[in-house]
Design a protein around this motif. Structure first.
Motif, PDB file in Angstrom:
ATOM      1  N   HIS A  23      13.188  25.724  24.169  1.00 47.37           N
ATOM      2  CA  HIS A  23      12.462  25.111  25.287  1.00 47.37           C
ATOM      3  C   HIS A  23      11.473  26.110  25.895  1.00 47.37           C
ATOM      4  CE1 HIS A  23      11.733  22.461  28.670  1.00 47.37           C
ATOM      5  NE2 HIS A  23      11.885  23.513  29.458  1.00 47.37           N
ATOM      6  N   ARG A  24      11.923  27.329  26.119  1.00 38.79           N
ATOM      7  CA  ARG A  24      11.064  28.363  26.705  1.00 38.79           C
ATOM      8  C   ARG A  24       9.882  28.683  25.786  1.00 38.79           C
ATOM      9  NH1 ARG A  24      14.488  32.962  27.071  1.00 38.79           N
ATOM     10  NH2 ARG A  24      13.602  33.636  25.121  1.00 38.79           N
ATOM     11  N   ARG A  42      10.258  21.351  19.838  1.00 34.07           N
ATOM     12  CA  ARG A  42      10.718  20.132  20.515  1.00 34.07           C
ATOM     13  C   ARG A  42      11.794  19.442  19.672  1.00 34.07           C
ATOM     14  NH1 ARG A  42       6.080  17.776  21.157  1.00 34.07           N
ATOM     15  NH2 ARG A  42       5.781  18.615  23.235  1.00 34.07           N
ATOM     16  N   HIS A  43      11.565  19.383  18.380  1.00 33.19           N
ATOM     17  CA  HIS A  43      12.543  18.790  17.471  1.00 33.19           C
ATOM     18  C   HIS A  43      13.848  19.597  17.488  1.00 33.19           C
ATOM     19  CE1 HIS A  43      13.806  17.580  13.155  1.00 33.19           C
ATOM     20  NE2 HIS A  43      14.290  16.724  14.023  1.00 33.19           N
ATOM     21  N   LEU A  44      13.732  20.919  17.488  1.00 36.03           N
ATOM     22  CA  LEU A  44      14.914  21.783  17.544  1.00 36.03           C
ATOM     23  C   LEU A  44      15.684  21.552  18.848  1.00 36.03           C
ATOM     24  CD1 LEU A  44      16.619  24.019  16.288  1.00 36.03           C
ATOM     25  CD2 LEU A  44      15.024  25.685  17.292  1.00 36.03           C
ATOM     26  N   GLU A  45      14.972  21.433  19.943  1.00 41.11           N
ATOM     27  CA  GLU A  45      15.610  21.129  21.236  1.00 41.11           C
ATOM     28  C   GLU A  45      16.411  19.830  21.150  1.00 41.11           C
ATOM     29  OE1 GLU A  45      13.697  21.781  25.370  1.00 41.11           O
ATOM     30  OE2 GLU A  45      12.074  21.359  23.966  1.00 41.11           O
ATOM     31  N   GLN A  46      15.785  18.821  20.563  1.00 40.51           N
ATOM     32  CA  GLN A  46      16.442  17.513  20.446  1.00 40.51           C
ATOM     33  C   GLN A  46      17.691  17.595  19.579  1.00 40.51           C
ATOM     34  OE1 GLN A  46      13.082  15.314  18.979  1.00 40.51           O
ATOM     35  NE2 GLN A  46      12.349  14.788  21.036  1.00 40.51           N
ATOM     36  N   LEU A  47      17.605  18.328  18.490  1.00 39.03           N
ATOM     37  CA  LEU A  47      18.773  18.492  17.629  1.00 39.03           C
ATOM     38  C   LEU A  47      19.917  19.158  18.384  1.00 39.03           C
ATOM     39  CD1 LEU A  47      17.199  19.674  14.239  1.00 39.03           C
ATOM     40  CD2 LEU A  47      18.355  17.504  14.682  1.00 39.03           C
ATOM     41  N   THR A  63      24.780  20.248  13.985  1.00 42.68           N
ATOM     42  CA  THR A  63      25.493  21.377  13.386  1.00 42.68           C
ATOM     43  C   THR A  63      24.513  22.518  13.088  1.00 42.68           C
ATOM     44  OG1 THR A  63      25.158  20.679  11.108  1.00 42.68           O
ATOM     45  CG2 THR A  63      27.100  19.790  12.266  1.00 42.68           C
ATOM     46  N   ARG A  64      25.066  23.686  12.871  1.00 43.70           N
ATOM     47  CA  ARG A  64      24.241  24.848  12.525  1.00 43.70           C
ATOM     48  C   ARG A  64      23.433  24.573  11.255  1.00 43.70           C
ATOM     49  NH1 ARG A  64      26.916  30.456  11.062  1.00 43.70           N
ATOM     50  NH2 ARG A  64      25.293  31.171   9.696  1.00 43.70           N
ATOM     51  N   ASP A  65      24.027  23.865  10.303  1.00 46.91           N
ATOM     52  CA  ASP A  65      23.303  23.534   9.075  1.00 46.91           C
ATOM     53  C   ASP A  65      22.062  22.699   9.389  1.00 46.91           C
ATOM     54  OD1 ASP A  65      25.132  24.904   7.537  1.00 46.91           O
ATOM     55  OD2 ASP A  65      26.265  23.121   6.972  1.00 46.91           O
ATOM     56  N   ASP A  66      22.187  21.790  10.352  1.00 49.40           N
ATOM     57  CA  ASP A  66      21.051  20.937  10.728  1.00 49.40           C
ATOM     58  C   ASP A  66      19.941  21.754  11.377  1.00 49.40           C
ATOM     59  OD1 ASP A  66      22.380  18.658   9.821  1.00 49.40           O
ATOM     60  OD2 ASP A  66      23.236  18.236  11.809  1.00 49.40           O
ATOM     61  N   THR A  67      20.317  22.653  12.271  1.00 49.17           N
ATOM     62  CA  THR A  67      19.302  23.427  12.992  1.00 49.17           C
ATOM     63  C   THR A  67      18.765  24.588  12.163  1.00 49.17           C
ATOM     64  OG1 THR A  67      20.985  24.807  14.053  1.00 49.17           O
ATOM     65  CG2 THR A  67      20.250  22.837  15.261  1.00 49.17           C
ATOM     66  N   ILE A 116      15.001  26.166  11.980  1.00 48.00           N
ATOM     67  CA  ILE A 116      14.799  27.546  12.438  1.00 48.00           C
ATOM     68  C   ILE A 116      14.188  28.393  11.322  1.00 48.00           C
ATOM     69  CG2 ILE A 116      16.004  29.659  13.149  1.00 48.00           C
ATOM     70  CD1 ILE A 116      17.893  27.825  14.783  1.00 48.00           C
ATOM     71  N   ALA A 117      14.588  28.134  10.090  1.00 46.38           N
ATOM     72  CA  ALA A 117      14.057  28.886   8.949  1.00 46.38           C
ATOM     73  C   ALA A 117      12.561  28.637   8.737  1.00 46.38           C
ATOM     74  CB  ALA A 117      14.831  28.541   7.687  1.00 46.38           C
ATOM     75  N   GLU A 118      12.043  27.494   9.194  1.00 49.57           N
ATOM     76  CA  GLU A 118      10.614  27.175   9.059  1.00 49.57           C
ATOM     77  C   GLU A 118       9.760  27.886  10.103  1.00 49.57           C
ATOM     78  OE1 GLU A 118      10.140  22.950   9.393  1.00 49.57           O
ATOM     79  OE2 GLU A 118      11.467  22.534   7.706  1.00 49.57           O
ATOM     80  N   LEU A 119      10.358  28.250  11.217  1.00 51.36           N
ATOM     81  CA  LEU A 119       9.598  28.743  12.357  1.00 51.36           C
ATOM     82  C   LEU A 119       8.808  30.032  12.106  1.00 51.36           C
ATOM     83  CD1 LEU A 119      12.009  27.860  15.279  1.00 51.36           C
ATOM     84  CD2 LEU A 119       9.902  26.690  14.614  1.00 51.36           C
ATOM     85  N   PRO A 120       9.339  31.029  11.377  1.00 46.89           N
ATOM     86  CA  PRO A 120       8.531  32.240  11.177  1.00 46.89           C
ATOM     87  C   PRO A 120       7.194  31.982  10.482  1.00 46.89           C
ATOM     88  CG  PRO A 120      10.813  32.700  10.663  1.00 46.89           C
ATOM     89  CD  PRO A 120      10.697  31.204  10.861  1.00 46.89           C
TER      90      PRO A 120
END
Length: 120
Positions: free
Chosen positions: A64-65, A83-88, A94-98, A102-106
């Motif tokens: 969010h920040r 925003r999608h990560l926040e919603q998840l 689950t960690r697998d879902d997020t 998260i792996a795409e973000l870099p």
């Protein structure tokens, strides 16, 4: 014939133009970009650490920040993923879902920073 889905724009140039007009100085815009990059790197590290600890609430707060920072500089694609990560996280994913997101973000963050730095 099927159309290819369009990729979201990395940057919203109107936000950057607004910053440029507000600042009346290219130096100010460069400083904002540098702060965004430093803050983003630190936030991505926080996201990884929270994710590894299975701390969805911390992942959600950091996402969010960072999303707010992205919107301030017009980083629309990055903000959309956050925003999608926040919603998840809010849905107790689950960690697998997020982890996939998260792996795409870099890569998205690097593309965003490169696009910001290429602004004349």
């Amino acid at each position: 014939m099927m159309q290819e889905p369009t990729q979201p724009k990395v940057l919203d140039s109107s936000v950057l133009e607004g910053l440029r007009v507000y600042a009346k100085s290219g130096a100010f815009l460069q400083q904002v970009i540098e702060i965004f990059e430093q803050h983003g790197k630190a936030s991505l590290e926080e996201l990884y650490a929270a994710s590894e600890s299975d701390d969805n609430e911390s992942v959600r707060r950091v996402a969010h920040r960072l999303k707010g920072s992205c919107l301030n500089v017009g980083a629309t694609q990055m903000a959309q993923k956050l925003r999608h990560l926040e919603q998840l996280c809010a849905a107790n994913a689950t960690r697998d879902d997020t982890h996939v997101l998260i792996a795409e973000l870099p890569d998205v963050f690097a593309d965003t920073c490169n696009a910001l730095k290429s602004i004349p």
